[in-house]
Design an enzyme around this catalytic site. Structure first.
Site, PDB file in Angstrom:
ATOM      1  CG  ASN A   9      -1.711  -0.421   8.120  1.00  0.00           C
ATOM      2  OD1 ASN A   9      -2.403   0.239   8.570  1.00  0.00           O
ATOM      3  ND2 ASN A   9      -0.536  -0.232   7.302  1.00  0.00           N
ATOM      4  CE  LYS A  11      -1.939  -1.951   4.176  1.00  0.00           C
ATOM      5  NZ  LYS A  11      -1.226  -2.651   3.099  1.00  0.00           N
ATOM      6  CG  HIS A  96       2.487   1.550   4.791  1.00  0.00           C
ATOM      7  ND1 HIS A  96       2.326   1.407   3.244  1.00  0.00           N
ATOM      8  CD2 HIS A  96       2.337   0.515   5.390  1.00  0.00           C
ATOM      9  CE1 HIS A  96       1.820   0.213   3.120  1.00  0.00           C
ATOM     10  NE2 HIS A  96       1.857  -0.590   4.420  1.00  0.00           N
ATOM     11  CD  GLU A  98      -0.557   0.704   1.171  1.00  0.00           C
ATOM     12  OE1 GLU A  98      -1.081   1.062   2.343  1.00  0.00           O
ATOM     13  OE2 GLU A  98      -0.377  -0.858   0.994  1.00  0.00           O
ATOM     14  CD  GLU A 168       4.564  -3.203   5.826  1.00  0.00           C
ATOM     15  OE1 GLU A 168       3.850  -3.605   6.615  1.00  0.00           O
ATOM     16  OE2 GLU A 168       4.277  -1.907   5.451  1.00  0.00           O
ATOM     17  N   GLY A 174      -0.037  -7.026   0.147  1.00  0.00           N
ATOM     18  CA  GLY A 174      -1.329  -7.007  -0.618  1.00  0.00           C
ATOM     19  C   GLY A 174      -1.325  -8.018  -1.744  1.00  0.00           C
ATOM     20  CB  SER A 213       1.528 -11.317   1.709  1.00  0.00           C
ATOM     21  OG  SER A 213       1.101 -10.537   0.754  1.00  0.00           O
TER      22      SER A 213
HETATM   23  P1  13P Z   1      -0.892  -6.867   3.617  1.00  0.00           P
HETATM   24  O1  13P Z   1      -0.460  -7.933   4.932  1.00  0.00           O
HETATM   25  O2  13P Z   1      -2.230  -6.799   3.508  1.00  0.00           O
HETATM   26  O3  13P Z   1       0.160  -7.469   2.605  1.00  0.00           O
HETATM   27  O4  13P Z   1      -0.254  -5.616   4.053  1.00  0.00           O
HETATM   28  C1  13P Z   1       1.000  -5.401   4.551  1.00  0.00           C
HETATM   29  C2  13P Z   1       1.033  -3.943   5.148  1.00  0.00           C
HETATM   30  O5  13P Z   1       1.146  -3.058   4.124  1.00  0.00           O
HETATM   31  C3  13P Z   1       1.127  -3.778   6.409  1.00  0.00           C
HETATM   32  O6  13P Z   1       1.375  -2.478   6.688  1.00  0.00           O
END
Ligand code: 13P
Length: 248
Positions: A9, A11, A96, A98, A168, A174, A213
């Site tokens: 992903n 982002k 997601h 976010e 997640e 992150g 992560s």
């Molecule tokens: P990270 O791997 O950067 O922690 O992000 C995970 C994520 O949100 C994947 O959708």
């Protein structure tokens, strides 16, 4: 045996030229060392058509990171599921954290997006997971249950064939602080068990990815867990060599 899926992903990272370069590099690495799992790269809308052209779809599928909750029409700035499908993308990531947090996507909105994605021939990676405060209050199972029931629980077994769940935990996204394999496994087993209350057959076949992560150092151990069927990878999917190691 369920297949594993490793999905990236990206982002909101990479301009068009950088994205094409990254997709090409990932494709070349996968070509050299054929993956024994399904691989997906999730990119911003602007990359989809071009990335779809440069990758070998027998090695890597392409995913959007979102789609509209409306089919078409006067919704300035939105991108429909049908438009995503027309780029050559096979998947869309929905729900997601976010998007839920920053863009106020509710379970009802997400239910509509899931419906439109499936109706337009896209497969859905549906994300669920609790915040740190919810984890500290022991609410991780209740949160996952509510997010499943709010947007995807009503789907038919036929529709579930095109749905992947990504667990997640928000506190692991992150932060460099992945859930431990045991912590992730416990929630994955809960999710599968809860889906089994609707249909054991669906629960047995549904792919549940872990995200938060995941990197080239911790992926292998996470993948040894019986209910972890791959990963949804953020930061580490922006570096082709690290992503290839996770796939391997
Ligand atoms: P990270 O791997 O950067 O922690 O992000 C995970 C994520 O949100 C994947 O959708």
């Amino acid at each position: 045996m369920r297949k594993h899926i490793v999905a990236g992903n990206w982002k909101m990272n990479k301009n068009l030229q950088e994205g094409i370069a990254l997709a090409t590099e990932i494709n070349d690495l996968l070509k050299a060392e054929k993956p024994n799992c399904e691989v997906i790269i999730g990119t911003p809308f602007i990359h989809l058509a071009k990335v779809s052209e440069v990758v070998d779809h027998s090695l890597v599928a392409v995913s959007a990171e979102n789609c509209a909750d409306k089919a078409s029409g006067a919704y300035t700035g939105e991108v429909s599921a049908e438009m995503v499908k027309s780029t050559g993308a096979e998947y869309v990531i929905l729900g997601h954290s976010e998007r839920r947090e920053y863009y106020h996507e509710t379970p009802a909105i997400l239910k509509e997006k899931v419906h439109l994605a499936l109706a337009n021939g896209l497969k859905v990676i549906f994300c669920i997971g609790e915040s740190l405060a919810q984890r500290e209050a022991g609410e991780q199972e209740a949160v996952c249950k509510a997010e499943l029931e709010g947007s995807v629980f009503h789907l038919t077994p036929e529709q579930w064939k095109n749905v992947v769940i990504a667990y997640e935990p928000i506190w692991a996204i992150g932060t460099g602080k992945s859930a431990t394999p045991a912590q992730a496994q416990a929630v994955h087993a809960f999710i599968r068990g809860h889906i089994a209350k609707k249909s054991q057959a669906v629960a047995d076949q549904v792919i549940i990815q872990y995200g938060g992560s995941v990197n080239d150092a911790n992926a292998a151990e996470l993948f040894t867990q019986p209910d972890i069927d791959g990963a949804l990878v953020g930061g580490a999917s922006l570096k082709a060599p690290a992503f290839a190691v996770i796939v391997k």
